[in-house]
Write a protein that holds these residues in place. Structure first.
Motif, PDB file in Angstrom:
ATOM      1  N   GLN A 198       0.811  -1.218   0.000  1.00 45.14           N
ATOM      2  CA  GLN A 198       0.000   0.000   0.000  1.00 45.14           C
ATOM      3  C   GLN A 198       0.850   1.276   0.000  1.00 45.14           C
ATOM      4  N   LYS A 199       2.142   1.125   0.280  1.00 42.72           N
ATOM      5  CA  LYS A 199       3.051   2.279   0.244  1.00 42.72           C
ATOM      6  C   LYS A 199       3.784   2.372  -1.104  1.00 42.72           C
ATOM      7  N   LEU A 200       3.459   1.494  -2.018  1.00 45.07           N
ATOM      8  CA  LEU A 200       4.194   1.421  -3.284  1.00 45.07           C
ATOM      9  C   LEU A 200       3.593   2.361  -4.333  1.00 45.07           C
ATOM     10  N   LYS A 201       4.483   3.066  -5.021  1.00 42.79           N
ATOM     11  CA  LYS A 201       4.098   3.906  -6.179  1.00 42.79           C
ATOM     12  C   LYS A 201       4.963   3.489  -7.363  1.00 42.79           C
ATOM     13  N   VAL A 202       4.329   3.217  -8.507  1.00 44.58           N
ATOM     14  CA  VAL A 202       5.042   2.828  -9.727  1.00 44.58           C
ATOM     15  C   VAL A 202       4.909   3.968 -10.742  1.00 44.58           C
ATOM     16  N   THR A 203       6.045   4.407 -11.298  1.00 43.33           N
ATOM     17  CA  THR A 203       6.068   5.496 -12.287  1.00 43.33           C
ATOM     18  C   THR A 203       6.673   4.980 -13.581  1.00 43.33           C
ATOM     19  N   TRP A 204       5.946   5.223 -14.667  1.00 38.91           N
ATOM     20  CA  TRP A 204       6.404   4.820 -16.001  1.00 38.91           C
ATOM     21  C   TRP A 204       7.069   6.018 -16.689  1.00 38.91           C
ATOM     22  N   TYR A 205       8.170   5.731 -17.440  1.00 38.07           N
ATOM     23  CA  TYR A 205       8.883   6.773 -18.185  1.00 38.07           C
ATOM     24  C   TYR A 205       9.100   6.314 -19.627  1.00 38.07           C
ATOM     25  N   GLY A 214       6.118   6.772 -35.061  1.00 37.13           N
ATOM     26  CA  GLY A 214       7.466   6.519 -35.553  1.00 37.13           C
ATOM     27  C   GLY A 214       8.550   6.989 -34.606  1.00 37.13           C
ATOM     28  N   ASP A 215       8.304   8.103 -33.918  1.00 36.83           N
ATOM     29  CA  ASP A 215       9.317   8.644 -33.012  1.00 36.83           C
ATOM     30  C   ASP A 215       9.566   7.735 -31.818  1.00 36.83           C
ATOM     31  N   TYR A 216       8.658   6.764 -31.547  1.00 35.23           N
ATOM     32  CA  TYR A 216       8.858   5.852 -30.426  1.00 35.23           C
ATOM     33  C   TYR A 216       9.882   4.777 -30.741  1.00 35.23           C
ATOM     34  N   ASN A 217      10.245   4.648 -32.011  1.00 34.72           N
ATOM     35  CA  ASN A 217      11.208   3.603 -32.359  1.00 34.72           C
ATOM     36  C   ASN A 217      12.534   3.886 -31.657  1.00 34.72           C
ATOM     37  N   GLY A 218      13.006   2.890 -30.899  1.00 36.78           N
ATOM     38  CA  GLY A 218      14.244   3.053 -30.146  1.00 36.78           C
ATOM     39  C   GLY A 218      14.067   3.734 -28.806  1.00 36.78           C
ATOM     40  N   ALA A 219      12.820   4.111 -28.466  1.00 30.67           N
ATOM     41  CA  ALA A 219      12.583   4.772 -27.181  1.00 30.67           C
ATOM     42  C   ALA A 219      12.787   3.788 -26.029  1.00 30.67           C
ATOM     43  N   HIS A 220      13.247   4.320 -24.897  1.00 27.68           N
ATOM     44  CA  HIS A 220      13.454   3.502 -23.690  1.00 27.68           C
ATOM     45  C   HIS A 220      12.253   3.676 -22.761  1.00 27.68           C
ATOM     46  N   PHE A 221      11.577   2.570 -22.508  1.00 27.90           N
ATOM     47  CA  PHE A 221      10.481   2.567 -21.538  1.00 27.90           C
ATOM     48  C   PHE A 221      10.998   1.917 -20.250  1.00 27.90           C
ATOM     49  N   THR A 222      10.850   2.611 -19.138  1.00 30.83           N
ATOM     50  CA  THR A 222      11.271   2.095 -17.828  1.00 30.83           C
ATOM     51  C   THR A 222      10.163   2.331 -16.816  1.00 30.83           C
ATOM     52  N   CYS A 223      10.170   1.487 -15.747  1.00 30.57           N
ATOM     53  CA  CYS A 223       9.273   1.749 -14.627  1.00 30.57           C
ATOM     54  C   CYS A 223      10.091   1.793 -13.339  1.00 30.57           C
ATOM     55  N   LYS A 224       9.673   2.655 -12.458  1.00 30.11           N
ATOM     56  CA  LYS A 224      10.363   2.838 -11.179  1.00 30.11           C
ATOM     57  C   LYS A 224       9.408   2.506 -10.049  1.00 30.11           C
ATOM     58  N   ALA A 225       9.834   1.586  -9.156  1.00 34.30           N
ATOM     59  CA  ALA A 225       9.043   1.212  -7.969  1.00 34.30           C
ATOM     60  C   ALA A 225       9.608   1.963  -6.770  1.00 34.30           C
ATOM     61  N   GLU A 226       8.732   2.709  -6.087  1.00 33.93           N
ATOM     62  CA  GLU A 226       9.173   3.565  -4.980  1.00 33.93           C
ATOM     63  C   GLU A 226       8.257   3.337  -3.774  1.00 33.93           C
ATOM     64  N   LEU A 227       8.874   3.055  -2.623  1.00 35.36           N
ATOM     65  CA  LEU A 227       8.118   2.960  -1.360  1.00 35.36           C
ATOM     66  C   LEU A 227       8.064   4.339  -0.735  1.00 35.36           C
ATOM     67  N   GLN A 228       6.851   4.837  -0.587  1.00 37.47           N
ATOM     68  CA  GLN A 228       6.659   6.159   0.002  1.00 37.47           C
ATOM     69  C   GLN A 228       6.362   5.976   1.506  1.00 37.47           C
ATOM     70  N   LEU A 229       7.428   6.060   2.331  1.00 38.91           N
ATOM     71  CA  LEU A 229       7.346   5.703   3.756  1.00 38.91           C
ATOM     72  C   LEU A 229       7.209   6.909   4.673  1.00 38.91           C
ATOM     73  N   GLY A 230       7.004   8.098   4.102  1.00 40.42           N
ATOM     74  CA  GLY A 230       6.741   9.285   4.909  1.00 40.42           C
ATOM     75  C   GLY A 230       7.992   9.860   5.534  1.00 40.42           C
ATOM     76  N   GLN A 231       7.742  10.849   6.436  1.00 48.20           N
ATOM     77  CA  GLN A 231       8.862  11.579   7.015  1.00 48.20           C
ATOM     78  C   GLN A 231       9.684  10.750   7.994  1.00 48.20           C
TER      79      GLN A 231
END
Length: 503
Positions: free
Chosen positions: A120-127, A158-175
């Motif tokens: 429930q603290k996990l956030k996934v961001t796509w790039y 067409g511009d997506y050819n060769g593009a890098h798709f990545t995802c980042k998993a981040e635990l948002q654990l607060g202060q």
């Protein structure tokens, strides 16, 4: 007693799975006992504080409770809020469909996050590259590590050819979370996109050098996947793009760019440049007063500049031709690709011009007379006379001069004689008036003049004689004044003769 007089420090605790942990519980109340209730590491004492600690916290369901027993038998407790977390073992991106993407067709990418807690603290961001294209959060409440996934919908271009798709998993654990980074980023998924050809760069016009430039050297960029095939056409015919072009091949070229997904076309105007070249005769005729333009212009692209030389000296190119411009010239044509030399002989053609001569002529009856006419011009003009033919009238030609010779002129020969000078440039006319004179009348006229002169001279001599006589007479008769000699008589009185006849 209002509230439970317990202080838990820290009040909330975030611990990475397997790390050590410790918590202090204290009170300022008069207590009989203070302690921790825990699955492991439980402890208690008389107070006023007690610490719970563990070398490795690996219990995902752990619950910690600090309690006190007061002397009046009052008991209370506080629960420690504790979060045990674990960063993912693996974060990876994969495609749900096999094979390359096709432009305009929707595809799904999947990001798999393995063994992460708490979810429930996990956030996934796509790039896509450095651009954020999607984010995901999870509503599950599991405390133990789980495997979850996030999906990304992609409609590629067409511009997506060769593009890098990545995802980042981040635990948002607060202060209260750790100072260390809790993010894990996948390796990039490199997109392979098939798309129809697209023109990236092509000039509308281009200049190349003869024998050096070919169409495959044009700064031309066509994109597409699979890589497109480029074919060049000139005048509707397919050409070899690697073959150097010549000056005769300047013009409009069309490129066809195609692959299995489509095709496109474009055009470019090609100019083939080359150094100066003369295709000129070595002799030209020009006409006087015409524009001084060179009869034969040199070839060359860019257009060459021309310098004129005569007798070894550079001269200004004539603005209008004159008869004095006939002669030999050296011409030099120059552009950025070189210089060409040409020898040229110019003949300036001009209309006939009469040489100086009289327009009137007098002759005595019976005498011979010659009327001359000559003219210059280029070409040499033909001289023609108009006159009444007769036995005693002859037409005589001497070089560029044509004369009329009359033997024993009579009154019938008097009149106007017209001379014509003619060449291919023009025609001129000159008139000579012939007048007859009579010797008898001329002698009579001369005698009259001599008689007048004789009478005038005679009158002048008579006048001179009369004046001479009068002068002599004046010496014999007249008035006189006498002056005596003062030395002899001592008198100062003058003697004056009065009018009258002397004895």
């Amino acid at each position: 007693m209002a509230g439970c007089p317990l202080v838990v420090t820290p009040a909330e605790m975030v611990v990475r799975f397997g790390d050590p942990a410790s918590v202090n519980c204290s009170t300022d109340a008069d207590v009989q006992q203070i302690g921790w209730e825990a699955p492991v590491g439980a402890t208690s004492g008389p107070g006023p504080a007690v610490i719970w600690k563990i070398e490795k916290l690996e219990d995902w369901q752990i619950t910690l409770l600090c309690f006190i027993n007061l002397k009046d038998n009052y008991q209370c407790s506080k629960k420690l809020t504790i979060t045990l977390y674990k960063t993912p073992d693996i974060v990876s991106v994969s495609a749900l469909n096999d094979g390359p993407m096709v432009e305009g067709t929707e595809y799904h990418l999947n990001c798999s996050i393995v063994n992460v807690a708490p979810v429930q603290k996990l956030k996934v961001t796509w790039y896509r590259g450095n651009e954020t294209v999607h984010t995901d959060v999870f509503k599950e409440t599991s405390k133990v590590p789980v495997i979850v996934s996030s999906a990304l919908r992609v409609t590629p271009v067409g511009d997506y050819n060769g593009a890098h798709f990545t995802c980042k998993a981040e635990l948002q654990l607060g202060q209260n979370g750790p100072q260390t980074d809790t993010t894990v980023t996948s390796s990039p998924y490199i997109a392979v996109v098939h798309y129809k050809p697209v023109l990236k760069a092509c000039p509308a016009r281009y200049a190349g050098v003869e024998h050096e430039f070919s169409m495959d050297k044009l700064p031309f960029l066509a994109d597409g996947n699979p890589p497109p095939i480029v074919e060049w056409y000139f005048d509707g015919y397919l050409i070899n793009a690697s073959e150097p072009l010549t000056r005769t091949q300047s013009g409009n070229y069309t490129a066809e760019i195609y692959n299995n997904l489509g095709r496109s076309t474009t055009s470019v105007v090609i100019t083939i440049e080359y150094g100066p070249l003369f295709h000129c005769e070595h002799h030209y005729n020009v006409k006087e007063n015409e524009n001084g333009q060179l009869p034969c212009e040199p070839e060359g692209i860019p257009k060459p500049t021309i310098t004129w030389h005569k007798d070894g000296n550079e001269i200004e190119s004539p603005q209008r031709w004159t008869k004095h411009d006939s002669g030999s010239y050296s011409l030099f044509a120059t552009n950025k690709h070189g210089t060409a030399h040409h020898l040229l002989r110019l003949e300036v053609l001009y209309a006939p011009v009469f040489k100086e001569g009289t327009s009137k002529k007098e002759v005595y009856l019976g005498e011979n007379v010659t009327i001359d006419c000559s003219a210059e011009g280029n070409p040499v003009p033909e001289i023609l006379w108009t006159f009444s033919s007769a036995v005693n009238v002859k037409n005589i030609t001497r070089r560029r001069q044509k004369n009329i010779h009359i033997i024993g002129a009579t009154s019938t020969h008097a009149g106007v004689y017209s001379c014509y000078g003619i060449n291919e440039v023009g025609r001129v006319t000159k008139s000579v008036t012939l007048t007859m004179k009579d010797k008898t009348s001329e002698v009579s006229s001369t005698a009259k003049w001599w008689l007048i002169i004789f009478i005038a001279i005679l009158i002048i001599l008579i006048l001179i004689l009369i004046l001479t006589c009068v002068h002599k007479q004046c010496k014999k008769h007249g008035q006189y004044s006498f002056v005596t000699d003062k030395a002899n008589d001592g008198s100062d009185i003058p003697m004056t003769q009065s009018n009258g006849v002397h004895a």
